[in-house]
Write an enzyme that holds these catalytic residues in place. Structure first.
Site, PDB file in Angstrom:
ATOM      1  N   ASP A   1      75.303  -5.314  25.758  1.00  0.00           N
ATOM      2  CA  ASP A   1      74.302  -4.429  25.619  1.00  0.00           C
ATOM      3  C   ASP A   1      74.484  -4.576  24.159  1.00  0.00           C
ATOM      4  O   ASP A   1      75.454  -3.568  23.343  1.00  0.00           O
ATOM      5  CB  ASP A   1      73.618  -3.703  25.836  1.00  0.00           C
ATOM      6  CG  ASP A   1      73.084  -4.322  27.365  1.00  0.00           C
ATOM      7  OD1 ASP A   1      72.306  -4.933  26.834  1.00  0.00           O
ATOM      8  OD2 ASP A   1      72.546  -2.995  28.510  1.00  0.00           O
TER       9      ASP A   1
ATOM     10  N   GLU B   1      64.471  -7.522  35.833  1.00  0.00           N
ATOM     11  CA  GLU B   1      64.868  -5.947  35.714  1.00  0.00           C
ATOM     12  C   GLU B   1      63.978  -5.995  36.964  1.00  0.00           C
ATOM     13  O   GLU B   1      62.700  -4.842  36.020  1.00  0.00           O
ATOM     14  CB  GLU B   1      65.106  -5.131  34.827  1.00  0.00           C
ATOM     15  CG  GLU B   1      65.811  -3.799  35.543  1.00  0.00           C
ATOM     16  CD  GLU B   1      67.082  -2.450  34.651  1.00  0.00           C
ATOM     17  OE1 GLU B   1      66.534  -3.234  33.739  1.00  0.00           O
ATOM     18  OE2 GLU B   1      66.693  -1.881  34.633  1.00  0.00           O
TER      19      GLU B   1
ATOM     20  N   LYS C   1      73.487  -8.638  24.464  1.00  0.00           N
ATOM     21  CA  LYS C   1      72.031  -8.975  25.657  1.00  0.00           C
ATOM     22  C   LYS C   1      70.817  -8.367  24.358  1.00  0.00           C
ATOM     23  O   LYS C   1      71.070  -7.350  24.232  1.00  0.00           O
ATOM     24  CB  LYS C   1      72.229  -8.241  27.057  1.00  0.00           C
ATOM     25  CG  LYS C   1      70.925  -9.018  27.752  1.00  0.00           C
ATOM     26  CD  LYS C   1      71.599  -8.551  29.004  1.00  0.00           C
ATOM     27  CE  LYS C   1      71.734  -7.183  29.156  1.00  0.00           C
ATOM     28  NZ  LYS C   1      70.938  -5.860  28.679  1.00  0.00           N
TER      29      LYS C   1
ATOM     30  N   GLU D   1      66.870  -6.791  24.729  1.00  0.00           N
ATOM     31  CA  GLU D   1      66.115  -6.445  25.304  1.00  0.00           C
ATOM     32  C   GLU D   1      64.573  -7.011  24.061  1.00  0.00           C
ATOM     33  O   GLU D   1      64.481  -6.540  23.618  1.00  0.00           O
ATOM     34  CB  GLU D   1      65.376  -5.155  25.618  1.00  0.00           C
ATOM     35  CG  GLU D   1      66.899  -4.583  27.220  1.00  0.00           C
ATOM     36  CD  GLU D   1      66.804  -2.999  26.827  1.00  0.00           C
ATOM     37  OE1 GLU D   1      65.571  -1.768  26.833  1.00  0.00           O
ATOM     38  OE2 GLU D   1      67.391  -2.133  28.112  1.00  0.00           O
TER      39      GLU D   1
ATOM     40  N   ASP E   1      74.544  -0.998  28.343  1.00  0.00           N
ATOM     41  CA  ASP E   1      74.271   0.303  27.129  1.00  0.00           C
ATOM     42  C   ASP E   1      73.303   1.947  28.278  1.00  0.00           C
ATOM     43  O   ASP E   1      73.897   2.716  28.444  1.00  0.00           O
ATOM     44  CB  ASP E   1      73.224   0.286  26.675  1.00  0.00           C
ATOM     45  CG  ASP E   1      71.511  -0.385  26.517  1.00  0.00           C
ATOM     46  OD1 ASP E   1      71.354  -0.266  28.283  1.00  0.00           O
ATOM     47  OD2 ASP E   1      70.818  -0.218  25.997  1.00  0.00           O
ATOM     48  N   SER E   2      74.059   1.083  29.825  1.00  0.00           N
ATOM     49  CA  SER E   2      73.042   2.199  31.163  1.00  0.00           C
ATOM     50  C   SER E   2      74.836   2.928  30.929  1.00  0.00           C
ATOM     51  O   SER E   2      74.921   3.610  31.688  1.00  0.00           O
ATOM     52  CB  SER E   2      73.359   1.434  31.825  1.00  0.00           C
ATOM     53  OG  SER E   2      74.757   0.121  32.469  1.00  0.00           O
TER      54      SER E   2
END
Ligand code: KIV
Length: 271
Positions: free
Chosen positions: A90, A189, A120, A122, A51-52
């Site tokens: 993401d 991270e 993925k 978070e 999602d960057s």
């Protein structure tokens, strides 16, 4: 090397085997068909449709505004190009935190509409119900702990996480929990290398680091950062392997000059 070896696809099972035999795992982000094809052909093991994309593709300051539909669009573009790497998409902010049913619904949309291999997410304990529900549906899940950019408004800064004991302990326990419920891997991270190594040694699933030192099982970087397409962002952990911004800028500048000076197109470049 035989064609069979070159094109052998990467599965979650193969990643676990790589960790078991101490072979490091490479991962890069991609958001579009052309770049994903280059990255896959170069032999990278995992491609993250991160999602960057919110930052490098869409120009947002944070990943918070990015939507599920936008992630699905980028996921589709990447999957069309990939023959070998395992593709992880993401789950964007707001698509899984509400309740576990919503999390499952979002994950199913990603898998059905993009054709990716995994999602993925978070977070640790606070999102475990959603993760478990997604896993129950047979969808591979990768965890993401440490600096979790979707929580930037809570953290207030992009600085190194888990330097203090309480946060380090929570991260460690979250990693054990993610493994216990069945995640196939974890991204760590921007945390101290010593903590990342401790986590990687404690779990059997692959731990992929970004700004987490070399005691983990593999590394991930944002492709646009490591290729030097982005310039404003220079954290200590980022190694730039090229300066594509300079190359692209020079090429575009030359094209501009050639058009204006009537140098382009020349006789051999027309019909
Ligand atoms: O979105 C992303 O690119 C990521 C990586 C930084 C791991 O989550």
């Amino acid at each position: 090397m035989s064609t069979e070896t070159v094109t052998k696809v990467v599965t979650t099972h193969r990643l676990a085997e790589m960790k078991a035999r101490g072979e490091k795992i490479s991962m890069l982000t991609a958001y579009d068909y052309t770049m994903a094809g280059i990255i896959d052909a170069a032999g990278i093991d995992m491609i993250l449709v991160g999602d960057s994309a919110a930052n490098v593709m869409a120009g947002y300051q944070t990943t918070v505004p990015f939507t599920l539909d936008e992630m699905i669009y980028h996921g589709k573009c990447v999957v069309r190009a990939v023959n070998r790497a395992l593709v992880v998409v993401d789950m964007p902010f707001g698509s899984y935190q509400g309740d576990s049913k919503e999390a499952l619904h979002s994950a199913i949309r990603i898998m059905k509409e993009t054709g990716a291999n995994a999602v993925k997410i978070e977070g640790g304990e606070e999102v475990i119900e959603g993760i478990e529900r997604i896993l129950t549906a047979g969808i591979p899940v990768m965890g993401h702990l440490g600096l979790t950019p979707q929580s930037i408004n809570k953290f207030g800064t992009f600085s190194v996480r888990a330097k203090e004991e309480t946060e380090a302990e929570k991260l460690y326990n979250d990693a054990l929990l993610l493994e216990k419920v069945g995640c196939f891997g974890i991204v760590l991270e921007k945390i101290p290398a010593i903590l990342a190594e401790k986590v990687a040694k404690a779990v059997k699933i692959p731990v992929i680091g970004i700004g987490a030192g070399n005691g983990v099982d593999g590394q991930v970087l944002v492709s646009y950062d490591m290729l030097g397409l982005t310039q404003g962002f220079s954290p200590k952990f980022l190694r730039r392997y090229a300066n594509l911004q300079e190359i692209v800028s020079n090429a575009v500048g030359q094209y501009n000059k050639d058009v204006k000076s009537l140098d382009f197109p020349n006789d051999s470049e027309q019909y």
